[in-house]
Design an enzyme around this catalytic site. Structure first.
Site, PDB file in Angstrom:
ATOM      1  N   LYS A  22       6.203   2.335   6.431  1.00  0.00           N
ATOM      2  CA  LYS A  22       4.764   2.637   6.308  1.00  0.00           C
ATOM      3  C   LYS A  22       3.959   1.338   6.338  1.00  0.00           C
ATOM      4  CE  LYS A  22       2.921   3.309   2.132  1.00  0.00           C
ATOM      5  NZ  LYS A  22       1.757   2.451   1.791  1.00  0.00           N
ATOM      6  N   ASN A  23       4.403   0.331   5.598  1.00  0.00           N
ATOM      7  CA  ASN A  23       3.597  -0.885   5.443  1.00  0.00           C
ATOM      8  C   ASN A  23       3.698  -1.837   6.621  1.00  0.00           C
ATOM      9  OD1 ASN A  23       2.770   0.241   3.093  1.00  0.00           O
ATOM     10  ND2 ASN A  23       4.001  -1.075   1.760  1.00  0.00           N
ATOM     11  N   ARG A  92      -7.433   3.155   1.110  1.00  0.00           N
ATOM     12  CA  ARG A  92      -7.987   1.816   0.950  1.00  0.00           C
ATOM     13  C   ARG A  92      -7.308   0.819   1.889  1.00  0.00           C
ATOM     14  NH1 ARG A  92      -5.522  -1.735  -1.009  1.00  0.00           N
ATOM     15  NH2 ARG A  92      -7.362  -2.955  -1.573  1.00  0.00           N
ATOM     16  N   CYS A 116      -7.386   1.781  -6.951  1.00  0.00           N
ATOM     17  CA  CYS A 116      -6.502   2.957  -6.874  1.00  0.00           C
ATOM     18  C   CYS A 116      -5.810   3.039  -8.241  1.00  0.00           C
ATOM     19  CB  CYS A 116      -5.526   2.779  -5.718  1.00  0.00           C
ATOM     20  SG  CYS A 116      -4.205   1.624  -6.100  1.00  0.00           S
ATOM     21  N   ARG A 121      -7.322  -3.683  -7.024  1.00  0.00           N
ATOM     22  CA  ARG A 121      -7.102  -3.971  -5.603  1.00  0.00           C
ATOM     23  C   ARG A 121      -8.272  -4.763  -4.982  1.00  0.00           C
ATOM     24  NH1 ARG A 121      -3.059  -0.353  -4.032  1.00  0.00           N
ATOM     25  NH2 ARG A 121      -2.518  -1.883  -2.430  1.00  0.00           N
ATOM     26  N   PRO A 122      -8.654  -5.908  -5.547  1.00  0.00           N
ATOM     27  CA  PRO A 122      -9.770  -6.674  -4.979  1.00  0.00           C
ATOM     28  C   PRO A 122      -9.462  -7.149  -3.549  1.00  0.00           C
ATOM     29  CG  PRO A 122      -8.575  -8.009  -6.547  1.00  0.00           C
ATOM     30  CD  PRO A 122      -8.022  -6.620  -6.665  1.00  0.00           C
ATOM     31  N   ILE A 123     -10.495  -7.532  -2.811  1.00  0.00           N
ATOM     32  CA  ILE A 123     -10.286  -8.066  -1.449  1.00  0.00           C
ATOM     33  C   ILE A 123     -10.962  -9.435  -1.313  1.00  0.00           C
ATOM     34  CG2 ILE A 123      -9.963  -5.836  -0.296  1.00  0.00           C
ATOM     35  CD1 ILE A 123     -12.933  -6.037   0.589  1.00  0.00           C
ATOM     36  N   LEU A 125      -9.755 -12.395  -1.448  1.00  0.00           N
ATOM     37  CA  LEU A 125      -8.997 -13.347  -0.611  1.00  0.00           C
ATOM     38  C   LEU A 125      -9.234 -13.063   0.877  1.00  0.00           C
ATOM     39  CD1 LEU A 125      -5.626 -13.467  -2.612  1.00  0.00           C
ATOM     40  CD2 LEU A 125      -7.571 -15.058  -2.742  1.00  0.00           C
ATOM     41  N   ASP A 305       6.924  -2.400  -5.200  1.00  0.00           N
ATOM     42  CA  ASP A 305       6.971  -0.995  -4.770  1.00  0.00           C
ATOM     43  C   ASP A 305       8.277  -0.324  -5.173  1.00  0.00           C
ATOM     44  OD1 ASP A 305       5.195  -1.533  -1.621  1.00  0.00           O
ATOM     45  OD2 ASP A 305       4.533  -1.455  -3.697  1.00  0.00           O
ATOM     46  N   ILE A 327       2.651  -7.971 -10.241  1.00  0.00           N
ATOM     47  CA  ILE A 327       1.782  -7.870  -9.064  1.00  0.00           C
ATOM     48  C   ILE A 327       0.557  -7.008  -9.340  1.00  0.00           C
ATOM     49  CG2 ILE A 327       1.657  -7.272  -6.614  1.00  0.00           C
ATOM     50  CD1 ILE A 327       3.608  -9.579  -7.223  1.00  0.00           C
ATOM     51  N   ARG A 397       2.382  10.414   1.102  1.00  0.00           N
ATOM     52  CA  ARG A 397       1.721   9.252   1.731  1.00  0.00           C
ATOM     53  C   ARG A 397       2.756   8.277   2.270  1.00  0.00           C
ATOM     54  NH1 ARG A 397      -3.357   6.879  -1.409  1.00  0.00           N
ATOM     55  NH2 ARG A 397      -3.305   5.729   0.555  1.00  0.00           N
TER      56      ARG A 397
HETATM   57  C1  EPZ Z   1       0.521  -4.259   0.224  1.00  0.00           C
HETATM   58  O1  EPZ Z   1      -0.672  -4.002  -0.495  1.00  0.00           O
HETATM   59  C2  EPZ Z   1       1.253  -2.933   0.293  1.00  0.00           C
HETATM   60  N1  EPZ Z   1       0.437  -1.948   0.995  1.00  0.00           N
HETATM   61  C3  EPZ Z   1       1.549  -2.440  -1.129  1.00  0.00           C
HETATM   62  O2  EPZ Z   1       2.316  -1.243  -1.016  1.00  0.00           O
HETATM   63  C4  EPZ Z   1       2.406  -3.494  -1.834  1.00  0.00           C
HETATM   64  O3  EPZ Z   1       2.640  -3.085  -3.169  1.00  0.00           O
HETATM   65  C5  EPZ Z   1       1.659  -4.840  -1.829  1.00  0.00           C
HETATM   66  O4  EPZ Z   1       1.352  -5.212  -0.464  1.00  0.00           O
HETATM   67  C6  EPZ Z   1       2.489  -5.950  -2.435  1.00  0.00           C
HETATM   68  O5  EPZ Z   1       3.692  -6.067  -1.776  1.00  0.00           O
HETATM   69  C7  EPZ Z   1       0.401  -1.966   2.352  1.00  0.00           C
HETATM   70  O6  EPZ Z   1       0.993  -2.816   2.980  1.00  0.00           O
HETATM   71  C8  EPZ Z   1      -0.401  -0.894   3.018  1.00  0.00           C
HETATM   72  P1  EPZ Z   1      -1.547  -7.626  -1.893  1.00  0.00           P
HETATM   73  P2  EPZ Z   1      -1.832  -5.138  -0.548  1.00  0.00           P
HETATM   74  O7  EPZ Z   1      -2.805  -7.985  -1.192  1.00  0.00           O
HETATM   75  O8  EPZ Z   1      -1.898  -5.832   0.738  1.00  0.00           O
HETATM   76  C9  EPZ Z   1      -4.104  -9.257  -5.540  1.00  0.00           C
HETATM   77  C10 EPZ Z   1       2.865   1.000  -1.419  1.00  0.00           C
HETATM   78  O9  EPZ Z   1       3.236   1.627  -2.445  1.00  0.00           O
HETATM   79  N2  EPZ Z   1      -5.150  -9.521  -4.530  1.00  0.00           N
HETATM   80  O10 EPZ Z   1      -0.300  -8.393  -1.603  1.00  0.00           O
HETATM   81  O11 EPZ Z   1      -3.067  -4.509  -1.082  1.00  0.00           O
HETATM   82  C11 EPZ Z   1      -3.965  -7.760  -5.821  1.00  0.00           C
HETATM   83  O12 EPZ Z   1      -4.890  -7.346  -6.801  1.00  0.00           O
HETATM   84  C12 EPZ Z   1       1.761  -0.013  -1.531  1.00  0.00           C
HETATM   85  O13 EPZ Z   1       3.378   1.128  -0.294  1.00  0.00           O
HETATM   86  C13 EPZ Z   1      -6.293 -10.202  -4.910  1.00  0.00           C
HETATM   87  O14 EPZ Z   1      -6.448 -10.569  -6.076  1.00  0.00           O
HETATM   88  O15 EPZ Z   1      -1.218  -6.099  -1.655  1.00  0.00           O
HETATM   89  C14 EPZ Z   1      -2.559  -7.645  -6.317  1.00  0.00           C
HETATM   90  O16 EPZ Z   1      -2.531  -7.988  -7.690  1.00  0.00           O
HETATM   91  C15 EPZ Z   1       1.220  -0.166  -2.941  1.00  0.00           C
HETATM   92  N3  EPZ Z   1      -7.258 -10.430  -3.990  1.00  0.00           N
HETATM   93  C16 EPZ Z   1      -1.812  -8.748  -5.528  1.00  0.00           C
HETATM   94  O17 EPZ Z   1      -2.824  -9.619  -5.031  1.00  0.00           O
HETATM   95  C17 EPZ Z   1      -7.123 -10.024  -2.688  1.00  0.00           C
HETATM   96  O18 EPZ Z   1      -8.042 -10.284  -1.868  1.00  0.00           O
HETATM   97  C18 EPZ Z   1      -0.985  -8.214  -4.379  1.00  0.00           C
HETATM   98  O19 EPZ Z   1      -1.854  -7.618  -3.467  1.00  0.00           O
HETATM   99  C19 EPZ Z   1      -5.959  -9.317  -2.315  1.00  0.00           C
HETATM  100  C20 EPZ Z   1      -4.982  -9.082  -3.256  1.00  0.00           C
END
Ligand code: EPZ
Length: 418
Positions: A22-23, A92, A116, A121-123, A125, A305, A327, A397
């Protein structure tokens, strides 16, 4: 709406062909809008999140169709650069389209993804990196309005190896002016899969899978045909199902090199594991052992995950296990539902102390998010008696035909519509 009915206690025995990841497929479908000419993506799982990504493709004016595990995308008639708030709230992870839309249109208007059940889930970065690439980003009325007629390559250091931010930067950089270097990039295998697909489209990306990724911008990308990697989290979930039910399973297509951390823990907990070019096999004919302490980390550390499926396993193991979730800030909510089945789990902030019990008992439980829902299915398969699990739409999902895969391996599970 529907629910899963599980009569626990049967050992899992059989073989499962592991679905595509999926990812990996979600960012690859976003990347497909950047090609002049059609793309064909093989080994796509049919999931709610893939269906929702199709809705985004249609909203952007792209043509797409599915034929079994193949998805064909043609963005020639793409006529919009907007993803509305409702769609973003529904999924999202559509934020991954931002870099691709900007690359194609020079502008983008996407609803803020919001949080969620597992975290805020901030963005930040993503936004900080795009601004470094010359993108004008305004947050107003629940939308991100972005403008950038010509994206510039930049040297970007990520404060945290965010998967989504790494992917968005790659998507914005492949057709940018000049070179982009990402340091402290996420190293997840899905990043390398996205890079392989983009390079098949004519991009110039090196280092994906390591913490330094270099992208030299190119003028155009053409269509490509690609096969998505196997889903390493679904694979670990099914390996745990075999361990929890005292059975054995062969996962064809699973890629052991993508789940070394999880396989090492399964062996420590008593799993007998065989790996070969066809996939991964596991057998467990005794009560699993506890694991002293397990911390989730960015790849190649133990995957967040996989945390909830492993907690379900630890819930019936011999001994006490400690889990630390590094995480996401709220990823133990499912523990209350496991407690309804007799699990002994004490959650303190980002830590959970799991005291293994001899047996779980069937109960009515509810899934609130994807991986926590999978943990409930695993516990129900191991429990004595009948369980009913609602919130199945969350499980759908990320798991393609979970009840079909498990029932073909002897687990008494079926889906009823309510
Ligand atoms: C991806 O989410 C995956 N989703 C998640 O899988 C997975 O848990 C995660 O990576 C970590 O491996 C998809 O690929 C669709 P991150 P993503 O940005 O990209 C913080 C599942 O169950 N962060 O690596 O959203 C954030 O809050 C899902 O399949 C910031 O602070 O994960 C978190 O604490 C759940 N600012 C950490 O980083 C940002 O701008 C990891 O987030 C972005 C992230």
């Amino acid at each position: 709406m529907n629910k899963l009915i599980v009569d626990g206690g049967s050992p899992m025995r059989g073989e499962i062909k592991i679905q595509g990841a999926k990812n990996a497929v979600l960012p690859i479908l976003a990347a497909a809008i950047m090609g002049d000419g059609g793309c064909v993506i093989h080994n796509c799982p049919w999931l709610r999140d893939v269906e929702k990504t199709g809705v985004v493709l249609s909203q952007l004016g792209c043509e797409w169709k599915r034929d079994g595990g193949d998805i064909y995308v043609d963005a020639s008639d793409m006529n919009d650069c907007r993803i509305d708030e409702r769609l973003m709230r529904e999924m999202r992870s559509s934020i991954i389209f931002l870099g691709a839309i900007l690359s194609v249109c020079g502008k983008a208007e996407v609803g803020l993804p919001g949080g969620c059940p597992i975290g805020l889930r901030p963005i930040d970065l993503h936004i900080k990196a795009l601004r470094q690439m010359g993108v004008l980003v305004k947050e107003e009325h629940g939308y991100l309005n972005c403008e950038c007629p010509r994206i510039k390559g930049a040297d970007i250091h990520l404060d945290f190896p965010s998967v989504g931010a790494t992917e968005n930067i790659m998507l914005a950089a492949v057709k940018a002016d000049g070179r982009t270097v990402i340091t402290n990039a996420a190293r997840e295998p899905e990043i390398a899969d996205l890079s392989n697909f983009l390079n098949a489209m004519g991009a110039d990306i090196r280092g994906a899978g390591t913490s330094v990724i270099t992208i030299n911008g190119t003028d155009r990308l053409h269509g490509a045909e690609y096969t998505v990697m196997a889903d390493r989290i679904v694979a670990q979930t099914y390996l745990i199902a075999a361990m929890m039910t005292g059975g054995e399973v062969m996962l064809t297509g699973a890629e052991p090199q993508h789940m070394q951390a999880g396989l090492s823990v399964l062996a420590e907990m008593g799993g007998k594991i065989k790996k070969n070019s066809n996939g991964v096999y596991i057998k467990c004919d005794s009560r699993p052992r506890s694991v002293h302490i397990l911390r989730t980390m960015p790849y190649p550390g133990f995957a967040t995950d996989a945390q909830s499926p492993f907690v379900a396993l630890a819930a019936i193991a011999d001994g006490t296990s400690v889990f630390v979730e590094n995480i996401f800030e709220n990823r133990f909510r499912y523990a209350d539902e496991l407690a309804r089945m007799g699990a002994d789990i004490k959650v303190e902030g980002r830590s959970a102390v799991v005291r293994g019990v001899e047996r779980l008992y069937g109960a009515h439980t509810e899934a609130y998010e994807l991986r926590g829902g999978a943990a409930l299915v695993l516990a129900a398969a191991a429990a004595e008696g009948r369980s009913e699990i609602t919130g199945v739409e969350f499980i759908d999902r990320g798991y393609e035909d979970i009840e079909g895969n498990l029932s073909r391996c002897g687990i008494r599970i079926n889906r009823v519509r309510v």
